[in-house]
Motif scaffolding. Structure first.
Motif, PDB file in Angstrom:
ATOM      1  N   VAL A 210     -30.783  56.866  64.084  1.00 43.76           N
ATOM      2  CA  VAL A 210     -29.823  57.027  65.176  1.00 43.76           C
ATOM      3  C   VAL A 210     -29.344  55.663  65.669  1.00 43.76           C
ATOM      4  O   VAL A 210     -28.158  55.493  66.005  1.00 43.76           O
ATOM      5  CB  VAL A 210     -30.457  57.845  66.314  1.00 43.76           C
ATOM      6  CG1 VAL A 210     -29.532  57.912  67.516  1.00 43.76           C
ATOM      7  CG2 VAL A 210     -30.777  59.256  65.841  1.00 43.76           C
ATOM      8  N   MET A 211     -30.230  54.692  65.699  1.00 42.70           N
ATOM      9  CA  MET A 211     -29.812  53.352  66.122  1.00 42.70           C
ATOM     10  C   MET A 211     -28.809  52.764  65.133  1.00 42.70           C
ATOM     11  O   MET A 211     -27.798  52.161  65.533  1.00 42.70           O
ATOM     12  CB  MET A 211     -31.037  52.428  66.235  1.00 42.70           C
ATOM     13  CG  MET A 211     -30.687  51.025  66.729  1.00 42.70           C
ATOM     14  SD  MET A 211     -32.142  49.949  66.833  1.00 42.70           S
ATOM     15  CE  MET A 211     -33.088  50.800  68.076  1.00 42.70           C
ATOM     16  N   GLY A 212     -29.076  52.931  63.839  1.00 42.70           N
ATOM     17  CA  GLY A 212     -28.101  52.469  62.847  1.00 42.70           C
ATOM     18  C   GLY A 212     -26.766  53.178  62.985  1.00 42.70           C
ATOM     19  O   GLY A 212     -25.714  52.558  62.815  1.00 42.70           O
ATOM     20  N   ALA A 213     -26.818  54.481  63.304  1.00 45.77           N
ATOM     21  CA  ALA A 213     -25.569  55.210  63.530  1.00 45.77           C
ATOM     22  C   ALA A 213     -24.837  54.687  64.751  1.00 45.77           C
ATOM     23  O   ALA A 213     -23.597  54.583  64.754  1.00 45.77           O
ATOM     24  CB  ALA A 213     -25.874  56.704  63.691  1.00 45.77           C
ATOM     25  N   PHE A 289     -17.309  58.051  71.888  1.00 51.80           N
ATOM     26  CA  PHE A 289     -18.339  57.216  71.257  1.00 51.80           C
ATOM     27  C   PHE A 289     -19.594  58.029  70.983  1.00 51.80           C
ATOM     28  O   PHE A 289     -20.218  57.884  69.911  1.00 51.80           O
ATOM     29  CB  PHE A 289     -18.646  56.016  72.163  1.00 51.80           C
ATOM     30  CG  PHE A 289     -19.784  55.177  71.672  1.00 51.80           C
ATOM     31  CD1 PHE A 289     -19.635  54.351  70.570  1.00 51.80           C
ATOM     32  CD2 PHE A 289     -21.011  55.210  72.312  1.00 51.80           C
ATOM     33  CE1 PHE A 289     -20.682  53.572  70.114  1.00 51.80           C
ATOM     34  CE2 PHE A 289     -22.062  54.433  71.864  1.00 51.80           C
ATOM     35  CZ  PHE A 289     -21.902  53.617  70.762  1.00 51.80           C
ATOM     36  N   TYR A 290     -20.014  58.875  71.935  1.00 51.10           N
ATOM     37  CA  TYR A 290     -21.196  59.713  71.714  1.00 51.10           C
ATOM     38  C   TYR A 290     -20.986  60.631  70.512  1.00 51.10           C
ATOM     39  O   TYR A 290     -21.894  60.816  69.675  1.00 51.10           O
ATOM     40  CB  TYR A 290     -21.495  60.551  72.951  1.00 51.10           C
ATOM     41  CG  TYR A 290     -21.814  59.743  74.193  1.00 51.10           C
ATOM     42  CD1 TYR A 290     -22.267  58.432  74.088  1.00 51.10           C
ATOM     43  CD2 TYR A 290     -21.647  60.292  75.460  1.00 51.10           C
ATOM     44  CE1 TYR A 290     -22.559  57.682  75.221  1.00 51.10           C
ATOM     45  CE2 TYR A 290     -21.938  59.560  76.599  1.00 51.10           C
ATOM     46  CZ  TYR A 290     -22.381  58.249  76.485  1.00 51.10           C
ATOM     47  OH  TYR A 290     -22.665  57.511  77.602  1.00 51.10           O
ATOM     48  N   ALA A 291     -19.810  61.208  70.409  1.00 50.85           N
ATOM     49  CA  ALA A 291     -19.517  62.077  69.264  1.00 50.85           C
ATOM     50  C   ALA A 291     -19.525  61.295  67.962  1.00 50.85           C
ATOM     51  O   ALA A 291     -19.975  61.797  66.921  1.00 50.85           O
ATOM     52  CB  ALA A 291     -18.173  62.769  69.469  1.00 50.85           C
ATOM     53  N   ASP A 292     -19.026  60.063  68.012  1.00 56.77           N
ATOM     54  CA  ASP A 292     -19.018  59.227  66.813  1.00 56.77           C
ATOM     55  C   ASP A 292     -20.434  58.865  66.392  1.00 56.77           C
ATOM     56  O   ASP A 292     -20.771  58.851  65.202  1.00 56.77           O
ATOM     57  CB  ASP A 292     -18.198  57.969  67.073  1.00 56.77           C
ATOM     58  CG  ASP A 292     -17.662  57.366  65.785  1.00 56.77           C
ATOM     59  OD1 ASP A 292     -17.836  58.001  64.733  1.00 56.77           O
ATOM     60  OD2 ASP A 292     -17.088  56.261  65.839  1.00 56.77           O
ATOM     61  N   VAL A 293     -21.315  58.561  67.372  1.00 59.09           N
ATOM     62  CA  VAL A 293     -22.716  58.265  67.056  1.00 59.09           C
ATOM     63  C   VAL A 293     -23.386  59.478  66.432  1.00 59.09           C
ATOM     64  O   VAL A 293     -24.139  59.369  65.449  1.00 59.09           O
ATOM     65  CB  VAL A 293     -23.466  57.812  68.332  1.00 59.09           C
ATOM     66  CG1 VAL A 293     -24.957  57.657  68.058  1.00 59.09           C
ATOM     67  CG2 VAL A 293     -22.898  56.497  68.847  1.00 59.09           C
ATOM     68  N   ALA A 294     -23.136  60.670  67.003  1.00 61.92           N
ATOM     69  CA  ALA A 294     -23.713  61.885  66.439  1.00 61.92           C
ATOM     70  C   ALA A 294     -23.224  62.124  65.016  1.00 61.92           C
ATOM     71  O   ALA A 294     -23.988  62.575  64.150  1.00 61.92           O
ATOM     72  CB  ALA A 294     -23.379  63.080  67.331  1.00 61.92           C
ATOM     73  N   LEU A 295     -21.971  61.796  64.758  1.00 61.21           N
ATOM     74  CA  LEU A 295     -21.431  61.981  63.417  1.00 61.21           C
ATOM     75  C   LEU A 295     -22.102  61.039  62.421  1.00 61.21           C
ATOM     76  O   LEU A 295     -22.511  61.457  61.326  1.00 61.21           O
ATOM     77  CB  LEU A 295     -19.917  61.753  63.444  1.00 61.21           C
ATOM     78  CG  LEU A 295     -19.187  61.926  62.112  1.00 61.21           C
ATOM     79  CD1 LEU A 295     -19.288  63.358  61.635  1.00 61.21           C
ATOM     80  CD2 LEU A 295     -17.723  61.506  62.262  1.00 61.21           C
TER      81      LEU A 295
END
Length: 358
Positions: A210-213, A289-295
């Motif tokens: 998740v951190m890398g994402a 940004f949150y959605a992009d991290v989840a993706l």
């Protein structure tokens, strides 16, 4: 020949003789009733504690006296059941022997080393003490092996066997802290495995993905700051020179990036957030940004396999989209330039009308 009265008497059958012969009650085969055994055990129960204390004086501190007392009580019960008053031996002496034997048997069961190993160790230590008294110093391996009539390898083996000790996991281990104060902890605490378990390793791996994402989802400027300062371990001055800003600005960008990363990781790992519509441009940007991290996290393997494949396809399409957009923009710009050029070359209608004859 007339039979006499003695010869005329018939021999009694063996079964009848055995049945009529008086049988003496054997004390060893008879069993004492339960009430008498209980009374005898209750009256001599303090004898168990006396024998256990006497034996425990020569034992290490880790030996549990409670286990020895239990074995001694079992020996007292056996002594009460098998005691014979006709032997003339006092019950106290008889019971003490049985109790001591039961305690020693319990010690042999508790010992991890066999009796033969203990015997050889005592023999070696006896010879070593004799040589120490004779020589005025501790003997060497060769001297001890020569006195015992064995090789040096046998001496080393006996020393290794006799050096085996048993300690309780609940026994305190004394130490000293940084300030000299006494510390006390048990062997169980010292031997505890502090390595992470499978569940913790899985959680760590998920956090790293998740951190890398989150780093991949950061804006270009913030991502370059995070990669340069944390992953590449470059100084702030070099990163500031590359971005064309000051070092203080790089520090501000790094703080902003860390805040976004923390919020993005919490949004993916702990998605229990209120489902409210974002208000304002900043809120909409954070939600995007949150959605992009989840993706990116789903593409990295966080979640189901179907969702991971779908996220990778979406990221691949997103990566190819800017190339097509740039080409289409160039084509549109070129197409728009052609009519403009034609319009610039074509003469105005009023000029044409003026050129015609009257």
């Amino acid at each position: 020949m007339i039979p006499t009265q003695r010869t005329a008497e018939p021999a009694a059958p063996r079964t009848a003789r055995a049945a009529t012969a008086p049988r003496s009650a054997s004390p060893r085969t008879s069993r004492r009733d339960a009430a008498a055994v209980e009374a005898l055990v209750t009256a001599h129960l303090p004898l168990v504690g006396h024998v256990v204390r006497e034996v425990a004086m020569r034992l290490p501190a880790h030996v549990d006296s409670g286990d020895l007392a239990g074995a001694g009580a079992a020996g007292l019960l056996q002594a009460a059941r098998g005691y014979d008053e006709e032997t003339g031996v006092p019950f106290t002496r008889y019971a003490s022997t049985r109790i001591r034997g039961a305690v020693l048997d319990e010690l042999r069961v508790m010992d991890l080393v066999s009796r033969g190993v203990r015997s050889r160790g005592r023999e070696m230590h006896g010879v070593e003490d004799s040589l120490t008294a004779t020589l005025g110093r501790r003997p060497t391996r060769e001297e001890l092996a020569g006195a015992m009539g064995v090789g040096t390898a046998e001496v080393d083996r006996r020393r290794a066997e006799s050096g085996v000790t048993v300690s309780s996991l609940d026994a305190p281990v004394a130490g000293s802290g940084d300030g000299g104060e006494a510390l006390a902890r048990t062997w169980a605490e010292g031997l505890a495995d502090e390595r992470p378990g499978p569940e913790e390793l899985a959680l760590r791996a998920e956090r790293m993905r998740v951190m890398g994402a989150g780093v991949a989802a950061l804006p270009e400027r913030l991502r370059r700051v995070v990669v340069g300062t944390f992953l590449e371990q470059r100084p702030l001055a070099e990163v500031a020179e590359e971005l064309g800003v000051t070092e203080s600005r790089v520090s501000q960008l790094r703080t902003e990036a860390l805040g976004l990363l923390r919020a993005g990781m919490e949004a993916v790992l702990e998605p229990q957030r209120p489902a409210e519509a974002p208000v304002g441009v900043a809120a909409r940007r954070r939600e995007a940004f949150y959605a992009d991290v989840a993706l990116h996290a789903a593409a990295a393997g966080v979640g189901s396999a179907a969702r991971s494949a779908q996220a990778r396809e979406e990221l691949a399409a997103r990566a190819a989209a800017p190339v097509r957009t740039a080409a289409s923009v160039a084509a549109v710009a070129a197409a728009a330039a052609v009519p403009a050029q034609r319009q610039a070359v074509r003469p105005a209608p009023w000029a044409t009308r003026q050129a015609l004859p009257a």
